[in-house]
Design a protein around this motif. Sequence first.
Motif, mmCIF file in Angstrom:
data_model
loop_
_atom_site.group_PDB
_atom_site.id
_atom_site.type_symbol
_atom_site.label_atom_id
_atom_site.label_comp_id
_atom_site.label_asym_id
_atom_site.label_seq_id
_atom_site.Cartn_x
_atom_site.Cartn_y
_atom_site.Cartn_z
ATOM 1 N N ILE A 49 77.533 34.430 55.389
ATOM 2 C CA ILE A 49 77.763 34.184 56.816
ATOM 3 C C ILE A 49 78.056 35.475 57.570
ATOM 4 O O ILE A 49 77.474 35.752 58.615
ATOM 5 C CB ILE A 49 78.915 33.174 57.010
ATOM 6 N N ASN A 50 78.994 36.250 57.070
ATOM 7 C CA ASN A 50 79.384 37.458 57.823
ATOM 8 C C ASN A 50 79.561 38.701 56.956
ATOM 9 O O ASN A 50 80.184 39.673 57.376
ATOM 10 C CB ASN A 50 80.678 37.191 58.599
ATOM 11 N N LYS A 51 78.986 38.642 55.744
ATOM 12 C CA LYS A 51 79.040 39.780 54.822
ATOM 13 C C LYS A 51 80.477 40.206 54.490
ATOM 14 O O LYS A 51 80.722 41.363 54.151
ATOM 15 C CB LYS A 51 78.254 40.974 55.380
ATOM 16 N N SER A 52 81.419 39.285 54.584
ATOM 17 C CA SER A 52 82.810 39.609 54.288
ATOM 18 C C SER A 52 83.116 39.389 52.816
ATOM 19 O O SER A 52 82.510 38.545 52.155
ATOM 20 C CB SER A 52 83.752 38.759 55.144
ATOM 21 N N THR A 53 84.038 40.167 52.296
ATOM 22 C CA THR A 53 84.515 40.015 50.930
ATOM 23 C C THR A 53 86.042 39.927 50.955
ATOM 24 O O THR A 53 86.695 40.513 51.817
ATOM 25 C CB THR A 53 84.096 41.196 50.044
ATOM 26 N N PRO A 54 86.634 39.196 50.027
ATOM 27 C CA PRO A 54 88.095 39.043 50.027
ATOM 28 C C PRO A 54 88.804 40.375 49.809
ATOM 29 O O PRO A 54 88.327 41.224 49.042
ATOM 30 C CB PRO A 54 88.351 38.089 48.862
ATOM 31 N N ILE A 55 89.946 40.549 50.464
ATOM 32 C CA ILE A 55 90.757 41.733 50.232
ATOM 33 C C ILE A 55 91.735 41.502 49.083
ATOM 34 O O ILE A 55 92.295 42.449 48.546
ATOM 35 C CB ILE A 55 91.522 42.163 51.501
ATOM 36 N N GLN A 56 91.912 40.232 48.707
ATOM 37 C CA GLN A 56 92.766 39.918 47.569
ATOM 38 C C GLN A 56 92.372 38.567 46.991
ATOM 39 O O GLN A 56 92.067 37.635 47.727
ATOM 40 C CB GLN A 56 94.245 39.884 47.990
ATOM 41 N N GLN A 57 92.359 38.485 45.663
ATOM 42 C CA GLN A 57 92.068 37.232 44.988
ATOM 43 C C GLN A 57 93.195 36.930 44.001
ATOM 44 O O GLN A 57 93.538 37.768 43.164
ATOM 45 C CB GLN A 57 90.738 37.308 44.224
ATOM 46 N N ASN A 58 93.760 35.728 44.106
ATOM 47 C CA ASN A 58 94.856 35.326 43.217
ATOM 48 C C ASN A 58 94.425 34.137 42.366
ATOM 49 O O ASN A 58 94.299 33.017 42.873
ATOM 50 C CB ASN A 58 96.095 34.945 44.025
ATOM 51 N N PRO A 59 94.188 34.352 41.068
ATOM 52 C CA PRO A 59 93.847 33.230 40.177
ATOM 53 C C PRO A 59 95.102 32.560 39.619
ATOM 54 O O PRO A 59 96.085 33.228 39.272
ATOM 55 C CB PRO A 59 93.050 33.914 39.065
ATOM 56 N N TYR A 60 95.057 31.235 39.536
ATOM 57 C CA TYR A 60 96.204 30.460 39.064
ATOM 58 C C TYR A 60 95.769 29.468 37.996
ATOM 59 O O TYR A 60 94.592 29.122 37.883
ATOM 60 C CB TYR A 60 96.838 29.663 40.215
ATOM 61 N N LYS A 61 96.754 28.984 37.263
ATOM 62 C CA LYS A 61 96.571 27.828 36.390
ATOM 63 C C LYS A 61 97.175 26.616 37.099
ATOM 64 O O LYS A 61 98.315 26.662 37.544
ATOM 65 C CB LYS A 61 97.262 28.043 35.046
#
Length: 291
Positions: A117-129
Amino acid sequence: MNLIPVETPEDFLLARQFILPHEETCVSLASLVRRKSNNLIFISSSNHEALQVPTSSDNLLGIIDLDHTIYHCIPDTSKIDVKEFSQKLNDFIQKPVRCISGQTEGTDFFIQTMALINKSTPIQQNPYKMMQYQPQEVVESFENTQQLNISEEIIRCTEKDMELLSPLQKGFIKEEISLPGHKITDAEVSIMLRQILKNQLCLAMLSDGEAVAKANTNAIGFKCVQIGGVYTHPLYRRNGYAAALIKTLCKRTLRANRTPVLFVKEKNTPALTLYQKIGFTECGGYKIVYY
């Protein structure tokens, strides 16, 4: 495929029917359906533009709540063409998307979508269980609850406890939510805490009259309640305070005929071990990303 706003009472009943089998991994979205959010959208498998919302969930591929944060329930992302979806979703976006929150595969799908959509990428990714409380563990876990000292007390908090809880809420935001470099303001803490105290069940552990730990619900669905905001002041950790608060929340949740769930960062081994001892077991992956 079509995107169709959820608007009528029949729509909300259909949304509930669709979400119930998956609710333990999308309680925040279920709570928005329960509260009849005006940002909900069906993802329909129909290719007919004029087709109204189906009367059965058979033709639904997913449900999303589209705001600054996107909450989602898409059981099988492989059934949706990401390019076509991004083109249709772009027509609905009216606010900047700052966060995507939900089951891991669905969040990854939305990362691809936002990139198109806008060529954006996350500045932070938090994976959880994602973890779910097991009813068969109720008796044993509650019997083993650590006894509180005479100077310790668990209280249910209200808006009159804002000042008491603010330091703990600020610490929680700093350690669990805030993005790198972000300066946490008192106004930010106050807004978030006031919403919790107004809409959720919040408990605090007092030691000699001082609030040293907190925990609260952060989403109430149809059959599940999500626990979050668990935080103990660093000077008071390893005293069993978090466990006592979580067990109390679980007990109250079960009395309401709902199942407690929560999510924990994958690398937070101490918290994961604590939750497993209390009676939680893993039930899937969860991911929150920020833009």
